[in-house]
Design a protein around this motif. Structure first.
Motif, PDB file in Angstrom:
ATOM      1  N   LYS A   1       0.827  -1.204   0.000  1.00 46.39           N
ATOM      2  CA  LYS A   1       0.000   0.000   0.000  1.00 46.39           C
ATOM      3  C   LYS A   1       0.863   1.256   0.000  1.00 46.39           C
ATOM      4  O   LYS A   1       0.719   2.115  -0.871  1.00 46.39           O
ATOM      5  CB  LYS A   1      -0.923  -0.004   1.215  1.00 46.39           C
ATOM      6  CG  LYS A   1      -1.832   1.209   1.310  1.00 46.39           C
ATOM      7  CD  LYS A   1      -2.710   1.126   2.552  1.00 46.39           C
ATOM      8  CE  LYS A   1      -3.600   2.361   2.672  1.00 46.39           C
ATOM      9  NZ  LYS A   1      -4.430   2.296   3.909  1.00 46.39           N
ATOM     10  N   THR A   2       1.756   1.373   0.975  1.00 52.34           N
ATOM     11  CA  THR A   2       2.644   2.537   1.060  1.00 52.34           C
ATOM     12  C   THR A   2       4.060   2.078   1.346  1.00 52.34           C
ATOM     13  O   THR A   2       4.296   0.980   1.876  1.00 52.34           O
ATOM     14  CB  THR A   2       2.192   3.508   2.160  1.00 52.34           C
ATOM     15  OG1 THR A   2       2.233   2.829   3.427  1.00 52.34           O
ATOM     16  CG2 THR A   2       0.786   4.029   1.899  1.00 52.34           C
TER      17      THR A   2
ATOM     18  N   TYR B   1       7.961   3.776   2.729  1.00 53.59           N
ATOM     19  CA  TYR B   1       8.784   4.900   3.189  1.00 53.59           C
ATOM     20  C   TYR B   1      10.229   4.422   3.216  1.00 53.59           C
ATOM     21  O   TYR B   1      10.532   3.371   3.788  1.00 53.59           O
ATOM     22  CB  TYR B   1       8.371   5.374   4.572  1.00 53.59           C
ATOM     23  CG  TYR B   1       9.324   6.408   5.142  1.00 53.59           C
ATOM     24  CD1 TYR B   1       9.279   7.727   4.698  1.00 53.59           C
ATOM     25  CD2 TYR B   1      10.278   6.056   6.084  1.00 53.59           C
ATOM     26  CE1 TYR B   1      10.162   8.672   5.196  1.00 53.59           C
ATOM     27  CE2 TYR B   1      11.160   6.998   6.585  1.00 53.59           C
ATOM     28  CZ  TYR B   1      11.100   8.295   6.139  1.00 53.59           C
ATOM     29  OH  TYR B   1      11.986   9.227   6.616  1.00 53.59           O
TER      30      TYR B   1
ATOM     31  N   GLU C   1       3.962  -0.971   4.142  1.00 54.14           N
ATOM     32  CA  GLU C   1       2.637  -1.276   4.663  1.00 54.14           C
ATOM     33  C   GLU C   1       1.850  -1.963   3.558  1.00 54.14           C
ATOM     34  O   GLU C   1       1.641  -1.397   2.481  1.00 54.14           O
ATOM     35  CB  GLU C   1       1.905  -0.008   5.106  1.00 54.14           C
ATOM     36  CG  GLU C   1       0.492  -0.289   5.615  1.00 54.14           C
ATOM     37  CD  GLU C   1      -0.292   0.980   5.887  1.00 54.14           C
ATOM     38  OE1 GLU C   1      -1.478   0.871   6.274  1.00 54.14           O
ATOM     39  OE2 GLU C   1       0.257   2.083   5.695  1.00 54.14           O
TER      40      GLU C   1
ATOM     41  N   THR D   1      -1.468  -3.893   1.729  1.00 53.54           N
ATOM     42  CA  THR D   1      -2.889  -3.551   1.634  1.00 53.54           C
ATOM     43  C   THR D   1      -3.741  -4.347   2.616  1.00 53.54           C
ATOM     44  O   THR D   1      -4.867  -3.960   2.901  1.00 53.54           O
ATOM     45  CB  THR D   1      -3.401  -3.792   0.200  1.00 53.54           C
ATOM     46  OG1 THR D   1      -3.102  -5.143  -0.184  1.00 53.54           O
ATOM     47  CG2 THR D   1      -2.739  -2.836  -0.784  1.00 53.54           C
TER      48      THR D   1
ATOM     49  N   SER E   1      10.423   8.040  -2.455  1.00 51.31           N
ATOM     50  CA  SER E   1      10.335   8.317  -1.031  1.00 51.31           C
ATOM     51  C   SER E   1      11.679   8.744  -0.462  1.00 51.31           C
ATOM     52  O   SER E   1      11.763   9.673   0.349  1.00 51.31           O
ATOM     53  CB  SER E   1       9.820   7.081  -0.288  1.00 51.31           C
ATOM     54  OG  SER E   1       9.822   7.286   1.112  1.00 51.31           O
TER      55      SER E   1
ATOM     56  N   LYS F   1       6.197   9.457   2.660  1.00 54.33           N
ATOM     57  CA  LYS F   1       5.605   8.149   2.416  1.00 54.33           C
ATOM     58  C   LYS F   1       4.889   8.183   1.065  1.00 54.33           C
ATOM     59  O   LYS F   1       4.154   9.117   0.764  1.00 54.33           O
ATOM     60  CB  LYS F   1       4.622   7.788   3.529  1.00 54.33           C
ATOM     61  CG  LYS F   1       3.999   6.408   3.385  1.00 54.33           C
ATOM     62  CD  LYS F   1       2.914   6.182   4.425  1.00 54.33           C
ATOM     63  CE  LYS F   1       3.498   6.110   5.814  1.00 54.33           C
ATOM     64  NZ  LYS F   1       2.472   5.733   6.815  1.00 54.33           N
TER      65      LYS F   1
ATOM     66  N   ASP G   1       2.329   6.392  -1.751  1.00 50.97           N
ATOM     67  CA  ASP G   1       1.261   5.432  -2.030  1.00 50.97           C
ATOM     68  C   ASP G   1       1.654   4.653  -3.286  1.00 50.97           C
ATOM     69  O   ASP G   1       1.635   5.182  -4.402  1.00 50.97           O
ATOM     70  CB  ASP G   1      -0.068   6.162  -2.244  1.00 50.97           C
ATOM     71  CG  ASP G   1      -1.245   5.198  -2.359  1.00 50.97           C
ATOM     72  OD1 ASP G   1      -1.102   4.154  -3.016  1.00 50.97           O
ATOM     73  OD2 ASP G   1      -2.308   5.497  -1.795  1.00 50.97           O
TER      74      ASP G   1
ATOM     75  N   GLN H   1       0.296   2.034  -4.930  1.00 54.21           N
ATOM     76  CA  GLN H   1      -0.730   1.746  -5.933  1.00 54.21           C
ATOM     77  C   GLN H   1      -1.096   2.998  -6.726  1.00 54.21           C
ATOM     78  O   GLN H   1      -1.342   2.929  -7.933  1.00 54.21           O
ATOM     79  CB  GLN H   1      -1.972   1.157  -5.257  1.00 54.21           C
ATOM     80  CG  GLN H   1      -1.704  -0.135  -4.504  1.00 54.21           C
ATOM     81  CD  GLN H   1      -0.988  -1.170  -5.348  1.00 54.21           C
ATOM     82  OE1 GLN H   1      -1.399  -1.446  -6.484  1.00 54.21           O
ATOM     83  NE2 GLN H   1       0.074  -1.739  -4.827  1.00 54.21           N
ATOM     84  N   GLU H   2      -1.119   4.148  -6.079  1.00 54.75           N
ATOM     85  CA  GLU H   2      -1.371   5.395  -6.792  1.00 54.75           C
ATOM     86  C   GLU H   2      -0.201   5.709  -7.719  1.00 54.75           C
ATOM     87  O   GLU H   2      -0.388   6.182  -8.842  1.00 54.75           O
ATOM     88  CB  GLU H   2      -1.564   6.538  -5.786  1.00 54.75           C
ATOM     89  CG  GLU H   2      -1.775   7.897  -6.425  1.00 54.75           C
ATOM     90  CD  GLU H   2      -3.040   7.967  -7.264  1.00 54.75           C
ATOM     91  OE1 GLU H   2      -3.085   8.784  -8.199  1.00 54.75           O
ATOM     92  OE2 GLU H   2      -3.984   7.187  -6.974  1.00 54.75           O
ATOM     93  N   TYR H   3       1.020   5.413  -7.265  1.00 56.79           N
ATOM     94  CA  TYR H   3       2.211   5.617  -8.096  1.00 56.79           C
ATOM     95  C   TYR H   3       2.156   4.713  -9.336  1.00 56.79           C
ATOM     96  O   TYR H   3       2.494   5.149 -10.439  1.00 56.79           O
ATOM     97  CB  TYR H   3       3.456   5.298  -7.265  1.00 56.79           C
ATOM     98  CG  TYR H   3       4.758   5.672  -7.933  1.00 56.79           C
ATOM     99  CD1 TYR H   3       5.345   6.916  -7.722  1.00 56.79           C
ATOM    100  CD2 TYR H   3       5.407   4.779  -8.780  1.00 56.79           C
ATOM    101  CE1 TYR H   3       6.539   7.265  -8.335  1.00 56.79           C
ATOM    102  CE2 TYR H   3       6.595   5.109  -9.395  1.00 56.79           C
ATOM    103  CZ  TYR H   3       7.159   6.354  -9.167  1.00 56.79           C
ATOM    104  OH  TYR H   3       8.351   6.689  -9.787  1.00 56.79           O
TER     105      TYR H   3
END
Length: 240
Positions: free
Chosen positions: A92-93, A95, A117, A119, A223, A229, A231, A233-235
């Motif tokens: 998910k994320t 860092y 992290e 999902t 990052s 941090k 994201d 999936q957005e990336y």
């Protein structure tokens, strides 16, 4: 002398005449347009025809047009597999942070720490250093550690070890048996690909997993550069 007349009474004939006249008057501009148009067709639209292999039992030797048609069988296998829900649990994320090491002003190497992290809520971390007396996660000296509920899995370049403090029936420490083979790493990948070209089984790979790995890697770099941090999936949706 009898003058020849052009019969352009029909509306379609008049339109064709105007188009041909336009092309003759500005043919240089259309010639300039031809090259990017050919490029667009060859590299943007022609490759889309290869999407048909998703509905075939594709064989390199038989090619796209002679491979056996299987319809939606591949999709049915994907969606009906018991682990399909797990396949959707990606990172998910992420860092990441990294820092250099110096000795009396002389550069030694880098260290890095990455926090993940997933999902499904699971957290994981990766620590790496090229500046220690014993390099951690260096080339051909990998050290992976997975913290699980009932034990810890430690995978080095030579062996995989399971450790647990949960008591019986879990062993406090046990070495897991490794798969046997004559080739590993890049040699195994190359041989699997060549065997596929010769008509053997296709290499075990998954484009979705590869895209997730690429997104995670580039998101971690982003990052580390920004100190934020990311994201993953957005990336992936934005850049890949």
């Amino acid at each position: 002398m009898v003058a020849r007349t052009r019969n352009i009474g029909h509306p379609r004939d008049r339109l064709t005449y105007r188009i041909m006249k336009e092309v003759r008057n500005h043919y240089r501009l259309y010639l300039m347009l031809a090259l990017p148009l050919v490029y667009l067709i060859l590299f943007c639209y022609v490759p889309m025809g290869s999407l048909i292999i998703a509905f075939e039992d594709y064989s390199v030797r038989q090619g796209i047009f002679k491979s056996q048609w299987i319809g939606l069988l591949q999709f049915d296998k994907i969606f009906s597999t018991p682990t399909f829900a797990q396949l959707l649990r990606n990172v998910k994320t992420v860092y990441a942070d990294y820092w250099p090491h110096t000795d009396n002003g002389e550069y030694i190497g880098w260290s890095g720490l990455t926090m993940l992290e997933m999902t499904n809520g699971v957290r994981a971390s990766l620590e790496e250093s090229f500046a220690n007396g014993s390099t951690l996660d260096g080339w051909s000296n990998e050290y992976l550690r997975a913290e699980c509920t009932d034990g810890t899995i430690i995978a080095s370049h030579k062996k995989v070890t399971l450790r647990s403090d949960c008591g019986l029936p879990y062993p406090q420490e046990a070495e897991m048996p490794l798969a046997k083979g004559d080739y590993w790493d890049h040699a195994l990948i190359i041989r699997s690909f060549i065997r596929w070209l010769d008509g053997g089984d296709a290499p075990v790979t998954c484009i979705d997993d590869n895209m997730q790995c690429a997104a995670l890697m580039f998101a971690a770099i982003e990052s580390a550069k920004t100190g934020k941090k990311i994201d993953v999936q957005e990336y992936l949706r934005k850049y890949l």
